[in-house]
Design an enzyme around this catalytic site. Structure first.
Site, PDB file in Angstrom:
ATOM      1  N   CYS A  12       0.832  -1.207   0.000  1.00  0.00           N
ATOM      2  CA  CYS A  12       0.000   0.000   0.000  1.00  0.00           C
ATOM      3  C   CYS A  12       0.865   1.254   0.000  1.00  0.00           C
ATOM      4  O   CYS A  12       0.500   2.268  -0.606  1.00  0.00           O
ATOM      5  CB  CYS A  12      -0.923   0.016   1.217  1.00  0.00           C
ATOM      6  SG  CYS A  12      -2.355  -1.075   1.109  1.00  0.00           S
TER       7      CYS A  12
ATOM      8  N   CYS B 282      -5.537   1.403   4.286  1.00  0.00           N
ATOM      9  CA  CYS B 282      -4.437   1.302   3.329  1.00  0.00           C
ATOM     10  C   CYS B 282      -3.280   2.222   3.698  1.00  0.00           C
ATOM     11  O   CYS B 282      -2.154   2.022   3.262  1.00  0.00           O
ATOM     12  CB  CYS B 282      -4.926   1.642   1.927  1.00  0.00           C
ATOM     13  SG  CYS B 282      -5.521   3.333   1.751  1.00  0.00           S
TER      14      CYS B 282
ATOM     15  N   CYS C  16      -6.818  -7.986  -2.563  1.00  0.00           N
ATOM     16  CA  CYS C  16      -7.084  -7.695  -1.149  1.00  0.00           C
ATOM     17  C   CYS C  16      -8.543  -7.368  -0.863  1.00  0.00           C
ATOM     18  O   CYS C  16      -8.858  -6.797   0.183  1.00  0.00           O
ATOM     19  CB  CYS C  16      -6.212  -6.529  -0.693  1.00  0.00           C
ATOM     20  SG  CYS C  16      -4.464  -6.779  -0.993  1.00  0.00           S
TER      21      CYS C  16
HETATM   22  S1  SF4 Z   1      -4.744  -3.004  -1.278  1.00  0.00           S
HETATM   23 FE1  SF4 Z   1      -3.447  -4.853  -1.576  1.00  0.00          FE
HETATM   24  S2  SF4 Z   1      -2.714  -4.835  -3.723  1.00  0.00           S
HETATM   25 FE2  SF4 Z   1      -3.584  -2.797  -3.222  1.00  0.00          FE
HETATM   26  S3  SF4 Z   1      -1.845  -1.581  -2.670  1.00  0.00           S
HETATM   27 FE3  SF4 Z   1      -2.667  -2.410  -0.746  1.00  0.00          FE
HETATM   28  S4  SF4 Z   1      -1.660  -4.394  -0.353  1.00  0.00           S
HETATM   29 FE4  SF4 Z   1      -1.216  -3.744  -2.500  1.00  0.00          FE
END
Ligand code: SF4
Length: 259
Positions: free
Chosen positions: A137, A243, A220
């Protein structure tokens, strides 16, 4: 600092002022001013009044994003809208973004992507999400948004208190990383959102009917079961609820850690 209450209360009659830093006192005063003001009117007064030209809206073009974007279009369809494409989004989200942009006549939508060199170094096999979602993220979502918010002193988020226990005390206005953060829908319920979308015949995100009540990246995001928080499908199985764009750290340069 001049009295914010005096200038915002008279909104359109006041000439916009240049970008400036906001303080907790500003947030407190605005919370008092707009405590009983409907969200659409609040957004209109802010975007056409003292904060005209200073406010960016951050949108995921997710399940309920059409409500805030519809209000924005009524107030100022040219206002900047920042959208982070992590390059792991559902194709349905990208199509929904394009649909809403056309429908609402939004002309200020900026799509932000991860910086290629940083992404290749951090996530060369596109599997970072599976063993370090915070780092994933950070490079795919937080760093691009931090770049997009450089120079921005006030931004609008679509967060709602009902979405999760971590958002249950969400104020209308708050200070985060030295910026004024505006949450016009903080007190809205799911029923309020549904009623608004029905009233204005706004299209639904294509995945909502499949149980996706909060939509992020493909790896995710899972559908939500009956009785779960709307965000329960995000990072399922992980001790992670945000996030990072709503955590401290958006004021830091890209080469500094944000977690
Ligand atoms: S939500 Fe999942 S795929 Fe998207 S940036 Fe975050 S960890 Fe990475």
């Amino acid at each position: 600092m001049s009295s914010l209450s005096a200038t915002v209360a008279t909104d359109a009659a006041v000439a916009p002022v240049g970008p400036r830093a906001f303080t907790q006192a500003d947030a407190d005063r605005l919370n008092a001013i707009y405590d009983q003001v409907p969200a659409a009117e609040m957004l209109h007064r802010l975007l056409t009044g003292e904060l005209a030209g200073q406010v960016s809206v951050v949108s995921s073009f997710g399940t309920e994003s059409s409500v805030l974007l519809h209000m924005l279009a009524a107030a100022d369809p040219t206002a900047p809208v920042l959208f982070v494409d992590t390059l792991r989004l559902f194709p349905e989200t990208l199509r929904y973004r394009d649909q809403l942009v056309r429908l609402l006549g939004l002309t200020g939508v900026h799509t932000l992507e991860p910086e290629p060199v940083a992404l290749a170094a951090a996530d060369p096999k596109y599997l970072l999400w599976s063993y370090d979602p915070d780092a994933c993220c950070a490079v795919r979502k937080v760093a691009p948004l931090a770049r997009g918010l450089e120079g921005v002193t006030a931004w609008v988020s679509g967060r709602k208190a009902f979405q999760s226990s971590t958002r249950s005390h969400l104020p209308l206005f708050e200070i985060a990383d030295g910026r004024l953060k505006i949450n016009p829908l903080a007190r809205w319920t799911k029923a309020d959102l549904d009623a608004y979308m029905d009233r204005y015949n706004l299209p639904r995100h294509p995945l909502e009917a499949d149980g996706y009540l909060s939509i992020g990246c493909m790896p995710c995001t899972t559908p939500v079961k009956p009785g779960e928080d709307p965000r329960a499908g995000r990072w399922r199985g992980w001790d992670k609820t945000e996030c990072g764009i709503h955590l401290p750290g958006l004021d830091k340069p890209e080469d500094e850690p944000v977690f």
